[in-house]
Scaffold this motif. Structure first.
Motif, mmCIF file in Angstrom:
data_model
loop_
_atom_site.group_PDB
_atom_site.id
_atom_site.type_symbol
_atom_site.label_atom_id
_atom_site.label_comp_id
_atom_site.label_asym_id
_atom_site.label_seq_id
_atom_site.Cartn_x
_atom_site.Cartn_y
_atom_site.Cartn_z
ATOM 1 N N THR A 5 34.655 35.733 50.875
ATOM 2 C CA THR A 5 35.101 36.562 49.764
ATOM 3 C C THR A 5 35.543 37.910 50.309
ATOM 4 O O THR A 5 35.037 38.383 51.330
ATOM 5 C CB THR A 5 33.983 36.752 48.718
ATOM 6 O OG1 THR A 5 32.855 37.359 49.349
ATOM 7 C CG2 THR A 5 33.581 35.428 48.111
ATOM 8 N N TYR A 6 36.486 38.513 49.637
ATOM 9 C CA TYR A 6 37.044 39.780 50.083
ATOM 10 C C TYR A 6 36.781 40.865 49.057
ATOM 11 O O TYR A 6 36.736 40.608 47.858
ATOM 12 C CB TYR A 6 38.550 39.662 50.303
ATOM 13 C CG TYR A 6 38.917 38.718 51.414
ATOM 14 C CD1 TYR A 6 38.883 39.130 52.733
ATOM 15 C CD2 TYR A 6 39.296 37.404 51.139
ATOM 16 C CE1 TYR A 6 39.214 38.264 53.766
ATOM 17 C CE2 TYR A 6 39.627 36.531 52.164
ATOM 18 C CZ TYR A 6 39.586 36.972 53.476
ATOM 19 O OH TYR A 6 39.913 36.115 54.495
ATOM 20 N N ASP A 7 36.617 42.069 49.526
ATOM 21 C CA ASP A 7 36.491 43.238 48.662
ATOM 22 C C ASP A 7 37.902 43.752 48.388
ATOM 23 O O ASP A 7 38.463 44.519 49.161
ATOM 24 C CB ASP A 7 35.628 44.307 49.334
ATOM 25 C CG ASP A 7 35.427 45.531 48.462
ATOM 26 O OD1 ASP A 7 35.893 45.532 47.299
ATOM 27 O OD2 ASP A 7 34.806 46.500 48.953
ATOM 28 N N TRP A 8 38.486 43.293 47.286
ATOM 29 C CA TRP A 8 39.883 43.595 46.995
ATOM 30 C C TRP A 8 40.115 45.074 46.763
ATOM 31 O O TRP A 8 41.190 45.599 47.086
ATOM 32 C CB TRP A 8 40.367 42.774 45.800
ATOM 33 C CG TRP A 8 40.382 41.319 46.120
ATOM 34 C CD1 TRP A 8 39.514 40.361 45.670
ATOM 35 C CD2 TRP A 8 41.289 40.638 46.996
ATOM 36 N NE1 TRP A 8 39.819 39.133 46.207
ATOM 37 C CE2 TRP A 8 40.910 39.276 47.035
ATOM 38 C CE3 TRP A 8 42.367 41.039 47.768
ATOM 39 C CZ2 TRP A 8 41.584 38.332 47.793
ATOM 40 C CZ3 TRP A 8 43.042 40.098 48.522
ATOM 41 C CH2 TRP A 8 42.644 38.762 48.528
ATOM 42 N N SER A 9 39.146 45.787 46.219
ATOM 43 C CA SER A 9 39.330 47.234 46.020
ATOM 44 C C SER A 9 39.384 47.949 47.369
ATOM 45 O O SER A 9 40.132 48.914 47.537
ATOM 46 C CB SER A 9 38.232 47.810 45.128
ATOM 47 O OG SER A 9 36.961 47.625 45.722
ATOM 48 N N ALA A 10 38.615 47.467 48.352
ATOM 49 C CA ALA A 10 38.670 48.055 49.694
ATOM 50 C C ALA A 10 40.007 47.729 50.358
ATOM 51 O O ALA A 10 40.579 48.580 51.053
ATOM 52 C CB ALA A 10 37.513 47.542 50.538
ATOM 53 N N ILE A 11 40.505 46.529 50.146
ATOM 54 C CA ILE A 11 41.798 46.152 50.709
ATOM 55 C C ILE A 11 42.899 47.022 50.104
ATOM 56 O O ILE A 11 43.793 47.496 50.811
ATOM 57 C CB ILE A 11 42.094 44.656 50.478
ATOM 58 C CG1 ILE A 11 41.110 43.802 51.294
ATOM 59 C CG2 ILE A 11 43.540 44.314 50.832
ATOM 60 C CD1 ILE A 11 41.171 42.322 50.984
ATOM 61 N N ALA A 12 42.829 47.262 48.802
ATOM 62 C CA ALA A 12 43.841 48.088 48.129
ATOM 63 C C ALA A 12 43.835 49.524 48.649
ATOM 64 O O ALA A 12 44.857 50.207 48.587
ATOM 65 C CB ALA A 12 43.616 48.072 46.627
ATOM 66 N N ASP A 99 44.405 40.695 60.467
ATOM 67 C CA ASP A 99 43.576 40.781 61.677
ATOM 68 C C ASP A 99 42.444 41.792 61.508
ATOM 69 O O ASP A 99 41.333 41.594 61.992
ATOM 70 C CB ASP A 99 44.423 41.160 62.893
ATOM 71 C CG ASP A 99 45.360 40.043 63.331
ATOM 72 O OD1 ASP A 99 45.122 38.890 62.901
ATOM 73 O OD2 ASP A 99 46.323 40.337 64.065
ATOM 74 N N GLU A 100 42.733 42.862 60.821
ATOM 75 C CA GLU A 100 41.723 43.886 60.558
ATOM 76 C C GLU A 100 40.631 43.377 59.617
ATOM 77 O O GLU A 100 39.476 43.762 59.729
ATOM 78 C CB GLU A 100 42.394 45.122 59.944
ATOM 79 C CG GLU A 100 41.572 46.374 59.958
ATOM 80 C CD GLU A 100 42.377 47.546 59.469
ATOM 81 O OE1 GLU A 100 42.075 48.052 58.363
ATOM 82 O OE2 GLU A 100 43.322 47.962 60.186
ATOM 83 N N LEU A 101 40.983 42.463 58.730
ATOM 84 C CA LEU A 101 40.022 41.943 57.747
ATOM 85 C C LEU A 101 39.163 40.828 58.297
ATOM 86 O O LEU A 101 38.152 40.472 57.700
ATOM 87 C CB LEU A 101 40.757 41.449 56.505
ATOM 88 C CG LEU A 101 41.479 42.519 55.687
ATOM 89 C CD1 LEU A 101 42.292 41.860 54.578
ATOM 90 C CD2 LEU A 101 40.515 43.539 55.143
ATOM 91 N N LYS A 102 39.532 40.250 59.440
ATOM 92 C CA LYS A 102 38.771 39.130 60.000
ATOM 93 C C LYS A 102 37.407 39.568 60.461
ATOM 94 O O LYS A 102 37.122 40.595 60.889
ATOM 95 C CB LYS A 102 39.532 38.475 61.157
ATOM 96 C CG LYS A 102 40.685 37.642 60.680
ATOM 97 C CD LYS A 102 41.327 36.966 61.863
ATOM 98 C CE LYS A 102 42.492 36.119 61.416
ATOM 99 N NZ LYS A 102 43.161 35.500 62.538
#
Length: 102
Positions: A5-12, A99-102
């Motif tokens: 799962t990803y933290d979409w607010s952090a990605i934004a 790559d940064e999110l991996k």
């Protein structure tokens, strides 16, 4: 295997995502405005400058026909340019972000 799962607010808020979104939005909005204006020049031009559109270019082919045909070539050109920019810039930024999110 559990899905990640990803933290979409952090990605934004990620600077790479912000740069990608800004570059892509600027590119798309700019070319959308150009293509819309170019598209509407045909009906507006033929209505307000019919003499221009009746100028014979080659035999029975007039400026109006050539301008209408040019819309296909301009559309293809924009699509090819978008593919070039996407391959060069957008894909690179996306890879860096992934790559940064991996």
């Amino acid at each position: 295997m559990a899905e990640k799962t990803y933290d979409w607010s952090a990605i934004a808020k990620n600077p790479k995502f912000i740069e990608l979104h800004r570059k892509k939005s600027t590119f798309l909005i700019g070319w959308w405005v150009f293509s819309t204006v170019f598209y509407f020049l045909l009906p507006i031009g033929s209505a307000y400058a019919p003499g221009l559109f009746k100028i014979k270019i080659l035999g029975r082919i007039n400026f109006g026909y050539l301008f209408a045909l040019s819309q296909f070539f301009v559309s293809w050109g924009i699509a090819m340019y978008y593919a070039h920019v996407a391959n060069k810039d957008f894909d690179r930024l996306t890879r860096e972000l992934v790559d940064e999110l991996k």
